[in-house]
Design an enzyme around this catalytic site. Structure first.
Site, PDB file in Angstrom:
ATOM      1  N   THR A  95       0.848  -1.186   0.000  1.00 33.32           N
ATOM      2  CA  THR A  95       0.000   0.000   0.000  1.00 33.32           C
ATOM      3  C   THR A  95       0.881   1.232   0.000  1.00 33.32           C
ATOM      4  O   THR A  95       1.921   1.268   0.672  1.00 33.32           O
ATOM      5  CB  THR A  95      -0.974   0.014   1.195  1.00 33.32           C
ATOM      6  OG1 THR A  95      -1.762   1.207   1.137  1.00 33.32           O
ATOM      7  CG2 THR A  95      -0.256  -0.068   2.526  1.00 33.32           C
ATOM      8  N   GLU A  96       0.483   2.236  -0.780  1.00 33.79           N
ATOM      9  CA  GLU A  96       1.380   3.357  -1.043  1.00 33.79           C
ATOM     10  C   GLU A  96       1.647   4.220   0.185  1.00 33.79           C
ATOM     11  O   GLU A  96       2.594   5.012   0.184  1.00 33.79           O
ATOM     12  CB  GLU A  96       0.844   4.226  -2.182  1.00 33.79           C
ATOM     13  CG  GLU A  96      -0.460   4.920  -1.897  1.00 33.79           C
ATOM     14  CD  GLU A  96      -0.994   5.606  -3.141  1.00 33.79           C
ATOM     15  OE1 GLU A  96      -0.947   6.851  -3.181  1.00 33.79           O
ATOM     16  OE2 GLU A  96      -1.473   4.923  -4.057  1.00 33.79           O
ATOM     17  N   ASN A  97       0.835   4.085   1.237  1.00 33.76           N
ATOM     18  CA  ASN A  97       1.126   4.853   2.444  1.00 33.76           C
ATOM     19  C   ASN A  97       2.195   4.205   3.313  1.00 33.76           C
ATOM     20  O   ASN A  97       2.494   4.688   4.404  1.00 33.76           O
ATOM     21  CB  ASN A  97      -0.149   5.110   3.252  1.00 33.76           C
ATOM     22  CG  ASN A  97      -0.939   3.851   3.555  1.00 33.76           C
ATOM     23  OD1 ASN A  97      -1.119   3.000   2.691  1.00 33.76           O
ATOM     24  ND2 ASN A  97      -1.429   3.724   4.773  1.00 33.76           N
ATOM     25  N   HIS A 106       6.927   6.999   3.271  1.00 35.89           N
ATOM     26  CA  HIS A 106       6.138   7.217   2.051  1.00 35.89           C
ATOM     27  C   HIS A 106       7.032   7.308   0.809  1.00 35.89           C
ATOM     28  O   HIS A 106       6.696   6.793  -0.262  1.00 35.89           O
ATOM     29  CB  HIS A 106       5.339   8.512   2.229  1.00 35.89           C
ATOM     30  CG  HIS A 106       4.109   8.576   1.405  1.00 35.89           C
ATOM     31  ND1 HIS A 106       3.335   9.710   1.299  1.00 35.89           N
ATOM     32  CD2 HIS A 106       3.491   7.660   0.628  1.00 35.89           C
ATOM     33  CE1 HIS A 106       2.320   9.481   0.508  1.00 35.89           C
ATOM     34  NE2 HIS A 106       2.384   8.248   0.089  1.00 35.89           N
ATOM     35  N   SER A 142       8.055   3.959  -0.322  1.00 37.24           N
ATOM     36  CA  SER A 142       6.922   3.284  -0.948  1.00 37.24           C
ATOM     37  C   SER A 142       6.797   3.688  -2.414  1.00 37.24           C
ATOM     38  O   SER A 142       6.598   2.839  -3.296  1.00 37.24           O
ATOM     39  CB  SER A 142       5.633   3.618  -0.191  1.00 37.24           C
ATOM     40  OG  SER A 142       4.528   2.969  -0.770  1.00 37.24           O
TER      41      SER A 142
END
Length: 245
Positions: A59-61, A98, A101
């Site tokens: 997940t990008e967070n 972040h 990511s």
């Protein structure tokens, strides 16, 4: 694919529900893949991945290794995906900045991303962040990085709008998220492959591709034409499904 989902997918009368479609997508993801599930409908895919597949969700967070959506006592307000949906944590899960990511996303480290869409073109262009209306969100966000950075981009969407307009078009009319990035469309009506031959309909409930007589939509928009009587908007009855001329 389970007998239940296979039976639903072969039906020419009843579109797949969101959960049935999520199950189809989950079962098509290759074992050992690193996968990002976009905001909205795609997040439900996590509920149908089996432990035997050993799929790692990103997940990008800033998390690798989350599991199905959290419910009841599992909910932890600090453990969410990019869509702010509470998720569970699998053994070996990790957390990171972040920026790291996004480096994973942009660096080609994801095998698959599953995104929603407003429109997809026959060339595989994706429009999923804005309809261009006044007051729409001002920027594309991480979907741009996912669509271009992942090795395969799958779209999960209804094939028709509520007004009965087809969402697979010769050219997208909404602002683009990515160009030539979509390889598959998983819709409530059919699974569509986008490759060098154009748009090809997968035979329902089977892993092999259908023949050109089922659906062929050349990438040249001047030649784009498809007629599949079983793929019609609810308001159109048995009318031919036409995506362009």
């Amino acid at each position: 694919m389970s007998n239940q989902s296979e039976q639903a997918f072969r039906s020419t009368e009843t579109p797949l529900t969101q959960d049935e479609l999520a199950q189809v997508i989950a079962e098509d993801i290759q074992p050992g893949s690193f996968v990002n599930l976009g905001i909205g409908q795609p997040t439900t895919v996590s509920n149908y991945l089996s432990p035997e597949q050993k799929v790692t969700l990103h997940t990008e967070n800033g998390m690798l290794g989350f599991g199905p959506q959290a419910t009841g006592d599992q909910v932890d307000g600090d453990l969410i995906n990019a869509g702010k949906i509470p998720v569970t944590e699998l053994p070996g899960a990790s957390y990171f900045h972040h920026a790291d990511s996004f480096a994973m996303m942009r660096g080609g480290h994801l095998d698959v991303c599953v995104l929603g869409a407003y429109q997809v073109s026959a060339r595989g262009d994706l429009a999923n962040w804005s309809t261009g209306k006044p007051g729409a969100i001002p920027a594309v966000g991480g979907a741009m990085d996912l669509a271009i950075g992942a090795k395969d981009t799958y779209v999960m969407m209804d094939l028709f709008t509520k007004k009965g307009d087809v969402k697979l078009l010769p050219e997208c009319t909404f602002p683009l998220t990515g160009v030539g990035c979509v390889s598959r469309i998983y819709s409530d009506k059919a699974v569509l492959l986008l490759d060098d031959s154009g748009v090809v309909l997968w035979s329902r409930g089977r892993r092999d591709r259908a023949g050109a007589s089922d659906l062929v939509a050349p990438r040249d928009p001047r030649l784009l034409f498809a007629k599949v009587s079983t793929l019609s908007a609810p308001s159109l009855g048995a009318a031919p499904w036409v995506v362009g001329q």
